[in-house]
Design an enzyme around this catalytic site. Structure first.
Site, PDB file in Angstrom:
ATOM      1  N   GLY A 126       0.993  -1.145  -0.008  1.00  0.00           N
ATOM      2  CA  GLY A 126       0.120  -0.036   0.022  1.00  0.00           C
ATOM      3  C   GLY A 126       0.888   1.264   0.129  1.00  0.00           C
ATOM      4  O   GLY A 126       0.457   2.191  -0.454  1.00  0.00           O
ATOM      5  N   GLU A 167       9.038  -2.595  -0.674  1.00  0.00           N
ATOM      6  CA  GLU A 167       9.900  -3.294   0.145  1.00  0.00           C
ATOM      7  C   GLU A 167       9.353  -4.909  -0.370  1.00  0.00           C
ATOM      8  O   GLU A 167       8.260  -5.320  -0.010  1.00  0.00           O
ATOM      9  CB  GLU A 167       9.823  -3.109   1.597  1.00  0.00           C
ATOM     10  CG  GLU A 167      10.864  -4.305   2.460  1.00  0.00           C
ATOM     11  CD  GLU A 167      10.671  -4.410   3.859  1.00  0.00           C
ATOM     12  OE1 GLU A 167      11.741  -4.650   4.404  1.00  0.00           O
ATOM     13  OE2 GLU A 167       9.640  -3.937   4.367  1.00  0.00           O
ATOM     14  N   GLU A 170      26.582  -2.333  15.310  1.00  0.00           N
ATOM     15  CA  GLU A 170      26.921  -1.755  16.884  1.00  0.00           C
ATOM     16  C   GLU A 170      25.699  -1.046  17.435  1.00  0.00           C
ATOM     17  O   GLU A 170      25.398  -0.684  18.642  1.00  0.00           O
ATOM     18  CB  GLU A 170      27.986  -0.716  16.542  1.00  0.00           C
ATOM     19  CG  GLU A 170      27.500   0.629  15.625  1.00  0.00           C
ATOM     20  CD  GLU A 170      28.684   1.385  15.414  1.00  0.00           C
ATOM     21  OE1 GLU A 170      28.662   2.511  14.885  1.00  0.00           O
ATOM     22  OE2 GLU A 170      29.817   1.146  15.924  1.00  0.00           O
TER      23      GLU A 170
END
Ligand SMILES: [Mg+2]
Length: 178
Positions: A114, A118, A137
């Site tokens: 939407g 990704e 880290e």
């Protein structure tokens, strides 16, 4: 009729380390205009790793987005010029210390189409060799081992809420073990 949206204008709002944000002005099939807020992401991998005594490996970490700790499968972002197979092996080792001699891609899914492009590649890692974890880290990670039954119970109770993790466990149960 085509449902395609024609981009009339594309505006870069933010360019970050993990995501970019852009706003596209689009022409809809009825010729009206609308705006689409789009989070660009380079993709990620999630790894469901099974120990040699059949435990599933999870990582517990604080997620600032929801101000809470989550139980997830090891996962991470695909870096520039990296192929997903490499990311999967790297992230598994960095976050848990384990190396896999049997790493296999199960599927790839769109995490949130939407508003973002990704893609998350889901891997199954078996035949593991234990080593030393080397998290980034800024990552504080606790490694947790669960049986498949315990993991399924946590999904049922809403104690596992991360979508890639739920997908990976259910995919493994339904389509790998059958
Ligand atoms: Mg990670």
């Amino acid at each position: 009729m085509t449902r395609e949206e024609k981009t009339m204008k594309s505006e870069k709002i933010y360019e970050g380390k993990v995501i970019n944000l852009r706003v596209d002005t689009v022409e809809l099939p009825d010729r009206k205009y609308s705006k689409r807020e789009i989070v660009e992401h380079s993709g990620a991998v999630g790894i469901l790793a099974i120990t040699n005594d059949d435990k599933l490996i999870f990582v517990k970490q604080f997620r600032k987005t929801i101000e809470d700790e989550l139980l997830e499968i090891p996962a991470g972002r695909i870096e520039t010029d990296e192929i997903p197979d490499t990311t999967a092996a790297r992230e598994l080792e960095e976050e848990t210390g384990f190396k896999s001699n049997k790493l296999k891609k199960l599927t790839a899914v769109l995490s949130s189409p939407g508003f973002s492009n990704e893609v998350i590649h889901i891997y199954l890692a078996e035949d593991l060799q234990e080593g030393t974890a080397q998290p980034d880290e800024d990552e504080y990670i606790e490694v947790i081992y669960l049986t498949l039954e315990e993991a399924l119970d946590k999904i049922l109770k809403g104690e596992i809420r991360d979508s890639k993790t739920t997908l990976a466990v259910l995919f493994y149960k339904a389509l790998v073990l059958g």
